[in-house]
Write a protein that holds these residues in place. Structure first.
Motif, PDB file in Angstrom:
ATOM      1  N   VAL A  53       0.917  -1.159   0.209  1.00  9.07           N
ATOM      2  CA  VAL A  53      -0.437   0.108  -0.230  1.00  9.07           C
ATOM      3  C   VAL A  53       0.995   1.341  -0.350  1.00  9.07           C
ATOM      4  CG1 VAL A  53      -1.399   1.198   1.066  1.00  9.07           C
ATOM      5  CG2 VAL A  53      -1.713  -1.491   1.541  1.00  9.07           C
ATOM      6  N   ARG A  54       0.328   2.077  -1.289  1.00  8.84           N
ATOM      7  CA  ARG A  54       1.489   3.413  -0.557  1.00  8.84           C
ATOM      8  C   ARG A  54       0.430   4.516  -0.165  1.00  8.84           C
ATOM      9  NH1 ARG A  54       4.121   4.728  -5.952  1.00  8.84           N
ATOM     10  NH2 ARG A  54       5.573   3.417  -5.594  1.00  8.84           N
ATOM     11  N   TYR A  55       0.994   4.837   0.214  1.00 10.11           N
ATOM     12  CA  TYR A  55       0.246   6.312   1.655  1.00 10.11           C
ATOM     13  C   TYR A  55       1.189   7.748   1.138  1.00 10.11           C
ATOM     14  CZ  TYR A  55      -0.860   2.376   4.031  1.00 10.11           C
ATOM     15  OH  TYR A  55      -1.587   1.102   4.544  1.00 10.11           O
ATOM     16  N   PHE A  56       0.624   8.272   0.580  1.00  7.29           N
ATOM     17  CA  PHE A  56       1.329  10.245   0.085  1.00  7.29           C
ATOM     18  C   PHE A  56       0.715  10.875   1.173  1.00  7.29           C
ATOM     19  CE2 PHE A  56       0.501  14.188  -1.693  1.00  7.29           C
ATOM     20  CZ  PHE A  56       1.613  14.009  -1.507  1.00  7.29           C
ATOM     21  N   TYR A  57       1.956  11.546   1.830  1.00  5.36           N
ATOM     22  CA  TYR A  57       2.153  12.416   3.037  1.00  5.36           C
ATOM     23  C   TYR A  57       2.606  13.846   2.114  1.00  5.36           C
ATOM     24  CZ  TYR A  57       1.886   8.844   6.498  1.00  5.36           C
ATOM     25  OH  TYR A  57       1.653   7.554   7.545  1.00  5.36           O
ATOM     26  N   PRO A  58       0.960  14.928   2.313  1.00  3.40           N
ATOM     27  CA  PRO A  58       1.498  16.381   1.747  1.00  3.40           C
ATOM     28  C   PRO A  58       1.797  16.890   2.296  1.00  3.40           C
ATOM     29  CG  PRO A  58      -1.111  15.364   2.494  1.00  3.40           C
ATOM     30  CD  PRO A  58      -0.154  14.467   2.679  1.00  3.40           C
ATOM     31  N   ASN A  59       3.476  17.488   1.182  1.00  3.90           N
ATOM     32  CA  ASN A  59       4.706  17.886   2.355  1.00  3.90           C
ATOM     33  C   ASN A  59       5.100  17.194   2.847  1.00  3.90           C
ATOM     34  OD1 ASN A  59       3.536  21.197   0.772  1.00  3.90           O
ATOM     35  ND2 ASN A  59       1.515  20.818   2.413  1.00  3.90           N
ATOM     36  N   GLY A  60       4.930  16.121   2.472  1.00  3.79           N
ATOM     37  CA  GLY A  60       6.399  15.256   3.573  1.00  3.79           C
ATOM     38  C   GLY A  60       5.534  15.493   5.417  1.00  3.79           C
ATOM     39  N   ASP A  61       3.685  15.888   5.476  1.00  2.00           N
ATOM     40  CA  ASP A  61       3.821  16.028   6.518  1.00  2.00           C
ATOM     41  C   ASP A  61       3.275  15.087   7.526  1.00  2.00           C
ATOM     42  OD1 ASP A  61       2.574  16.564   9.368  1.00  2.00           O
ATOM     43  OD2 ASP A  61       2.017  18.268   8.642  1.00  2.00           O
ATOM     44  N   LEU A  62       3.915  14.116   8.198  1.00  2.00           N
ATOM     45  CA  LEU A  62       3.438  12.771   8.837  1.00  2.00           C
ATOM     46  C   LEU A  62       3.070  12.229   9.952  1.00  2.00           C
ATOM     47  CD1 LEU A  62       7.648  10.813   8.674  1.00  2.00           C
ATOM     48  CD2 LEU A  62       5.927  10.509   7.200  1.00  2.00           C
ATOM     49  N   SER A  63       2.417  14.056  10.218  1.00  3.32           N
ATOM     50  CA  SER A  63       1.450  14.584  11.457  1.00  3.32           C
ATOM     51  C   SER A  63      -0.163  14.214  10.777  1.00  3.32           C
ATOM     52  CB  SER A  63       1.141  16.000  12.113  1.00  3.32           C
ATOM     53  OG  SER A  63       1.267  16.661  11.294  1.00  3.32           O
ATOM     54  N   VAL A  64      -0.222  14.245   9.648  1.00  2.00           N
ATOM     55  CA  VAL A  64      -1.827  14.040   8.834  1.00  2.00           C
ATOM     56  C   VAL A  64      -2.385  13.293   8.274  1.00  2.00           C
ATOM     57  CG1 VAL A  64      -1.147  16.327   7.857  1.00  2.00           C
ATOM     58  CG2 VAL A  64      -0.938  15.118   6.121  1.00  2.00           C
ATOM     59  N   LYS A  65      -3.262  12.712   8.048  1.00  2.00           N
ATOM     60  CA  LYS A  65      -3.620  11.745   7.427  1.00  2.00           C
ATOM     61  C   LYS A  65      -3.401  11.888   6.344  1.00  2.00           C
ATOM     62  CE  LYS A  65      -8.179  10.963  10.030  1.00  2.00           C
ATOM     63  NZ  LYS A  65      -9.486  11.072   9.147  1.00  2.00           N
ATOM     64  N   PRO A  66      -2.616   9.946   5.882  1.00  2.00           N
ATOM     65  CA  PRO A  66      -1.946  10.121   4.052  1.00  2.00           C
ATOM     66  C   PRO A  66      -3.383   9.360   3.753  1.00  2.00           C
ATOM     67  CG  PRO A  66      -1.051   8.030   6.423  1.00  2.00           C
ATOM     68  CD  PRO A  66      -2.104   9.129   7.186  1.00  2.00           C
ATOM     69  N   GLN A  67      -3.051   9.343   2.153  1.00  2.00           N
ATOM     70  CA  GLN A  67      -3.798   9.119   1.249  1.00  2.00           C
ATOM     71  C   GLN A  67      -3.362   8.416   0.832  1.00  2.00           C
ATOM     72  OE1 GLN A  67      -4.315  11.082  -3.040  1.00  2.00           O
ATOM     73  NE2 GLN A  67      -5.821  12.797  -1.627  1.00  2.00           N
ATOM     74  N   VAL A  68      -4.523   6.664   0.465  1.00  2.00           N
ATOM     75  CA  VAL A  68      -4.005   5.594  -0.433  1.00  2.00           C
ATOM     76  C   VAL A  68      -4.078   6.839  -1.546  1.00  2.00           C
ATOM     77  CG1 VAL A  68      -4.314   3.482  -0.867  1.00  2.00           C
ATOM     78  CG2 VAL A  68      -4.691   3.999   1.215  1.00  2.00           C
ATOM     79  N   THR A  69      -2.712   6.055  -2.009  1.00  2.00           N
ATOM     80  CA  THR A  69      -2.862   6.612  -3.331  1.00  2.00           C
ATOM     81  C   THR A  69      -3.263   4.845  -4.538  1.00  2.00           C
ATOM     82  OG1 THR A  69      -0.174   6.611  -3.632  1.00  2.00           O
ATOM     83  CG2 THR A  69      -1.226   8.698  -3.181  1.00  2.00           C
ATOM     84  N   SER A  70      -2.133   3.777  -3.875  1.00  2.00           N
ATOM     85  CA  SER A  70      -1.439   2.941  -4.945  1.00  2.00           C
ATOM     86  C   SER A  70      -2.046   1.468  -4.439  1.00  2.00           C
ATOM     87  CB  SER A  70      -0.850   2.941  -5.719  1.00  2.00           C
ATOM     88  OG  SER A  70       0.873   2.756  -5.760  1.00  2.00           O
ATOM     89  N   ILE A  71      -1.906   0.424  -5.232  1.00  2.00           N
ATOM     90  CA  ILE A  71      -1.462  -0.668  -4.142  1.00  2.00           C
ATOM     91  C   ILE A  71      -1.119  -2.028  -5.374  1.00  2.00           C
ATOM     92  CG2 ILE A  71      -3.674  -1.191  -2.806  1.00  2.00           C
ATOM     93  CD1 ILE A  71      -4.845  -2.899  -4.728  1.00  2.00           C
ATOM     94  N   VAL A  72       0.194  -2.368  -4.674  1.00  2.00           N
ATOM     95  CA  VAL A  72       0.381  -2.943  -5.695  1.00  2.00           C
ATOM     96  C   VAL A  72       0.163  -5.249  -5.291  1.00  2.00           C
ATOM     97  CG1 VAL A  72       2.170  -4.606  -7.069  1.00  2.00           C
ATOM     98  CG2 VAL A  72       2.972  -1.991  -6.236  1.00  2.00           C
ATOM     99  N   VAL A  73      -0.729  -5.954  -5.462  1.00  2.00           N
ATOM    100  CA  VAL A  73      -0.962  -7.094  -5.257  1.00  2.00           C
ATOM    101  C   VAL A  73       0.074  -8.194  -5.206  1.00  2.00           C
ATOM    102  CG1 VAL A  73      -2.951  -8.713  -4.918  1.00  2.00           C
ATOM    103  CG2 VAL A  73      -3.323  -6.153  -5.741  1.00  2.00           C
ATOM    104  N   LEU A  74       1.197  -9.138  -4.667  1.00  2.00           N
ATOM    105  CA  LEU A  74       1.997  -9.627  -4.655  1.00  2.00           C
ATOM    106  C   LEU A  74       1.334 -11.354  -4.488  1.00  2.00           C
ATOM    107  CD1 LEU A  74       4.586  -8.153  -2.954  1.00  2.00           C
ATOM    108  CD2 LEU A  74       4.591  -8.025  -5.528  1.00  2.00           C
ATOM    109  N   ILE A  75       1.047 -12.582  -5.091  1.00  2.00           N
ATOM    110  CA  ILE A  75       1.147 -13.717  -5.015  1.00  2.00           C
ATOM    111  C   ILE A  75       2.186 -14.135  -4.792  1.00  2.00           C
ATOM    112  CG2 ILE A  75      -0.083 -15.557  -6.034  1.00  2.00           C
ATOM    113  CD1 ILE A  75      -1.796 -12.692  -5.575  1.00  2.00           C
ATOM    114  N   TYR A  76       2.435 -14.942  -3.924  1.00  2.00           N
ATOM    115  CA  TYR A  76       3.914 -15.978  -3.724  1.00  2.00           C
ATOM    116  C   TYR A  76       3.417 -17.354  -4.714  1.00  2.00           C
ATOM    117  CZ  TYR A  76       4.421 -11.919  -0.254  1.00  2.00           C
ATOM    118  OH  TYR A  76       5.096 -11.247   0.459  1.00  2.00           O
TER     119      TYR A  76
END
Length: 124
Positions: free
Chosen positions: A100-123
């Motif tokens: 799961v890729r989480y985006f933190y606007p302006n690099g601010d780790l104190s805000v709620k991140p936005q989920v921007t993409s996923i990569v699904v892996l099958i082992y």
């Protein structure tokens, strides 16, 4: 009119992202392939939109907030910081993970991140 945001527990995700996650994006060849791959691999992991798949993804996004970062999983842009985290998922005999890729606007780790993409892996 701004796009609808879904408020998860500790994150947000744009409503339209579910089109991408569940195989409905056809804007170009690359996005069509990635969206189709997401649908196929989510189904292999037992995540089906018609059977509470959105809710399951929201749970995974919440779990991912505390999951391990992948190696080289941080990318800083002029807009903010992306952090990729891996959530292990199993379904019957099938094991895999969702990055799961989480985006933190302006690099601010104190805000709620936005989920921007996923990569699904099958082992294998």
């Amino acid at each position: 009119m701004p796009e609808r945001q879904i408020e998860g527990k500790g994150f947000t995700v744009k409503e339209s992202k579910f089109d991408f996650f569940f195989g409905r994006v056809t804007s170009n060849t690359k996005n069509l392939r990635r969206s189709s791959d997401n649908l196929e691999n989510l189904n292999i992991l037992g995540i089906d939109e018609a059977a509470d798949g959105r809710e399951r993804l929201l749970e995974i996004f919440q779990e991912g907030l505390n999951a391990p970062e992948i190696q080289k999983g941080r990318k800083l842009t002029k807009y903010g910081l992306n952090i990729s985290r891996k959530v292990e998922v199993s379904y019957g005999e099938v094991e895999g993970a969702i990055v799961v890729r989480y985006f933190y606007p302006n690099g601010d780790l104190s805000v709620k991140p936005q989920v921007t993409s996923i990569v699904v892996l099958i082992y294998k």
